[in-house]
Scaffold this active site. Sequence first.
Site, PDB file in Angstrom:
ATOM      1  N   GLU A 176       0.781  -1.321  -0.023  1.00 56.31           N
ATOM      2  CA  GLU A 176       0.194   0.001   0.729  1.00 56.31           C
ATOM      3  C   GLU A 176       0.859   1.433   0.092  1.00 56.31           C
ATOM      4  OE1 GLU A 176      -3.313  -0.463   2.996  1.00 56.31           O
ATOM      5  OE2 GLU A 176      -3.949  -2.280   1.914  1.00 56.31           O
ATOM      6  N   HIS A 184     -17.951  -9.523   5.453  1.00 54.78           N
ATOM      7  CA  HIS A 184     -16.677  -9.385   6.121  1.00 54.78           C
ATOM      8  C   HIS A 184     -16.002  -9.757   6.788  1.00 54.78           C
ATOM      9  CE1 HIS A 184     -14.061  -5.968   7.271  1.00 54.78           C
ATOM     10  NE2 HIS A 184     -13.627  -6.437   5.841  1.00 54.78           N
ATOM     11  N   HIS A 185     -15.307 -10.617   6.652  1.00 54.73           N
ATOM     12  CA  HIS A 185     -14.452 -11.092   7.581  1.00 54.73           C
ATOM     13  C   HIS A 185     -12.543 -10.131   7.500  1.00 54.73           C
ATOM     14  CE1 HIS A 185     -16.402 -14.816   6.210  1.00 54.73           C
ATOM     15  NE2 HIS A 185     -16.830 -14.041   7.208  1.00 54.73           N
ATOM     16  N   GLU A 186     -12.403  -9.595   8.768  1.00 56.24           N
ATOM     17  CA  GLU A 186     -11.147  -9.177   8.402  1.00 56.24           C
ATOM     18  C   GLU A 186     -10.342 -10.194   9.607  1.00 56.24           C
ATOM     19  OE1 GLU A 186      -9.173  -5.618   7.493  1.00 56.24           O
ATOM     20  OE2 GLU A 186      -7.802  -7.299   8.869  1.00 56.24           O
ATOM     21  N   GLU A 214      -7.373  -5.974  -3.152  1.00 57.61           N
ATOM     22  CA  GLU A 214      -6.757  -4.694  -3.248  1.00 57.61           C
ATOM     23  C   GLU A 214      -5.524  -5.034  -3.337  1.00 57.61           C
ATOM     24  OE1 GLU A 214      -7.335  -1.332   0.302  1.00 57.61           O
ATOM     25  OE2 GLU A 214      -5.929  -3.592   0.983  1.00 57.61           O
ATOM     26  N   GLU A 247      -8.924   4.752   0.213  1.00 52.49           N
ATOM     27  CA  GLU A 247      -8.979   4.135   1.259  1.00 52.49           C
ATOM     28  C   GLU A 247      -8.106   5.540   1.314  1.00 52.49           C
ATOM     29  OE1 GLU A 247      -8.890   0.596   2.728  1.00 52.49           O
ATOM     30  OE2 GLU A 247      -6.803   0.597   2.736  1.00 52.49           O
TER      31      GLU A 247
HETATM   32  C1  NOJ Z   1      -8.390  -1.887   5.284  1.00 52.41           C
HETATM   33  C2  NOJ Z   1      -9.710  -2.503   4.026  1.00 52.41           C
HETATM   34  O1  NOJ Z   1      -8.541  -2.319   2.739  1.00 52.41           O
HETATM   35  C3  NOJ Z   1     -10.813  -2.275   4.069  1.00 52.41           C
HETATM   36  O2  NOJ Z   1     -11.745  -1.670   3.187  1.00 52.41           O
HETATM   37  C4  NOJ Z   1     -10.812  -1.967   5.124  1.00 52.41           C
HETATM   38  O3  NOJ Z   1     -12.576  -1.588   5.673  1.00 52.41           O
HETATM   39  C5  NOJ Z   1     -10.249  -2.169   6.873  1.00 52.41           C
HETATM   40  N1  NOJ Z   1      -9.114  -2.517   7.112  1.00 52.41           N
HETATM   41  C6  NOJ Z   1     -10.330  -2.646   7.345  1.00 52.41           C
HETATM   42  O4  NOJ Z   1     -10.848  -4.237   7.696  1.00 52.41           O
HETATM   43 CA    CA Z   2      -6.145  -1.422   3.208  1.00 50.72          CA
END
Ligand code: NOJ
Ligand code: CA
Length: 714
Positions: free
Chosen positions: A184, A415-417, A504, A510
């Site tokens: 990034e 969404h799976h963070e 991504e 973002e």
């Molecule tokens: C980074 C991701 O790129 C973003 O899309 C997401 O909202 C945040 N992490 C939280 O998971």
């Molecule tokens: Ca990101």
Amino acid sequence: MNSIIKEGKYFLKCICIFLPTIFIFSKNVSASSFTSPNKVLEIKFYLDEEGRPYYDFKAEGFEIIKKARLGINLFNQTNLDSGFVIDTILFGEVNQLWANVWGEERNVKDHHNSMTVVLRKNISGLNKLLHIEFRLYNDGLGFRYLFPKNGNHGFFIVTDELTEFIFNEDLECWWMPGDFDSNEYPYTKSKLSQINAITIGEETKLDFRHLINDSLIQTPTLLRNSHGAFMAIHEAALRHYPAMFLQIDRSKSKIQTRLVPNSLGHCAYLQDGDQTPWRVVLYSRQAKDLLTNRVILNLNDPSIIPNSDFIKPGKYIGIWWEMHIGKSSWNYWNSNKNEAVANHGANTKNVLRHIDFAAKHGFPYVLVEGWNKGWEEWYNVWKESIFSFTESYPDFDLKLISDYAKSKNVQLIMHHETSGAVTDYERKLDSSIAQMHQYDYPGIKGGYVGKIIPRGEHHDGQWMVDHYERLAYKMAQNNLTLNLHESVRPTGLHRTYPNWWTNEAARGNEFNAWSKGNPPEHETILPFTRLLGGPMDYTPGIFQIKMNHYGPNKKEQVHTTLAKQLALYVTMFSPLQMAADLIENYEKMPDPFQFIKAVPTDWDSTLILDAFPGDFIYMVRKAKNSEEWFLGAITDEEERILEFEPSFLIPNSKYNIIIYRDGDDAHWESNPMSYKIEKSTIRSKEKIKIRLAPGGGCAIHFAPVAQKRKGRIN
Ligand code: NOJ
Ligand code: CA
């Protein structure tokens, strides 16, 4: 070959034109050459007196790469770097057309010549074999190492890859610092000799970033020589192996491969029957042709998915940007006060509002972030079990929301963070998949912010590369799709796993919400670099450009005009595209929103009108199964005039066009939201001339008058 691949059923949708493969066996030689089908590119392979392997690469008669080493170093075993003789050489040709499940064009042409060199060396009475397979397309080179089943290596550990790219001059380079855990970063353009990866890295540093040294960069890397020809170095089919980084020797225009190690210093655990990913050098006289280069895709295996009907390209909205601009939060609890926060984004009312909006405007998908328990401490990099992937917060009524979505024909993207806790995620995956089936979810958006667990592993190391593939395979078996953030950058594997449809894996929109952002040139470089490997979930479509709209102290802004945000739907390919802004901003600006509603995400064909990295991209795409065309034109911080004849339209036919362009007074910094929408008709021989503002862009929708469809164009 790793077990994932063995289990897979190959499904080849191939429209063959001509598929002969000619084998010629040569023996007792120490060198061999071959050319691309059009004879423009040439590879020479040879051994020196010590039996060390090398290659030369020529394009249009010019030497591009000269005497670059090949080989692999092993842990506690004799290195595969020298002492070789050539056992056999095999030549082949493939000329075929295969059908994309989705993509930038319906059918992809794969025409290449190949040369496989079988190397042999005798160690303690054992014949050790190493194959090096080269392929030459008219627009690029790929080569890889294979360890054949009868190679006599057994199980082995790779500590180093010797592959080099040695250029004959100090090339211009578009590069990003080498960080085994993040891609990034913005790009920098400099001569190879001027690369300073630490300076740029520190400017944009986040706590989890880890810059290795000042001359390590990551791929895809774009290069340009003094003849004006372009090259891009990347890899294809990254499977069961770490990502390839590039160590620059600044004094010699020499690039040495560096593999991502684990904490033991080992790079890859392999065995006989395995192979490395392809090392790729794309070549093009003109910059614009790189944008339709399909070498990386062609070097990947066909789809493993027998019935891909469940993969439905489309657009999504989401409860997302509101968290990034600080309007709402992912977490439900305020842990300091031990009470619920006042602004939890993923609450039932807000989700239902988004489902209604999606249904009204024809978006098939809604993403909801912050629905599941765990966000209160998601930045705790040392804790292994943070998130639940099945339990929702008390104000998110999972059943009610899911039933409502179904009744409205909208699907919720889960969404799976993981925040890097990948072992924990894998343990919880089965129950999460069962829940997705229960509620008819189409797939997930996954994320890997932070440090990886198992501790000591990197985002781009072999363990994680295996994880991404395990996940893609499991999702494919369950008819689910996958959009990964913070994963390793793609290498064309979306051909094999079309359900792993976007990533991504670069610096997305973002960053404009909460950092110094992406410079206006950023989106003109990404298609020449990161997107060579595969689609990007860039999340375009921000209309409210300046963040001071949300609070007087907010200094951030998107570094484009509004019209350029529209053009990104065409220039930044992804079969899954987000309309990223708040739905209230779309309600406030319904006219430019019409373009987001109309633009498809899957195409019959793509034509580049003109493009130059870091400056501008002008392209048109024909919608899948339709005669409608869409143009996307973007510029960097410079104002430009876009002028062209739409010769791609059917001759003598009349088209309705809607032009979404920058206002006459638009400027990305001083007046980014000034736009103009113009409707008229046009034929293929009539010129179009449009001004792109500094940091601006233009989007055009062409629809044949005869085939006018209700609701699409008025
Ligand atoms: C980074 C991701 O790129 C973003 O899309 C997401 O909202 C945040 N992490 C939280 O998971
Ligand atoms: Ca990101």
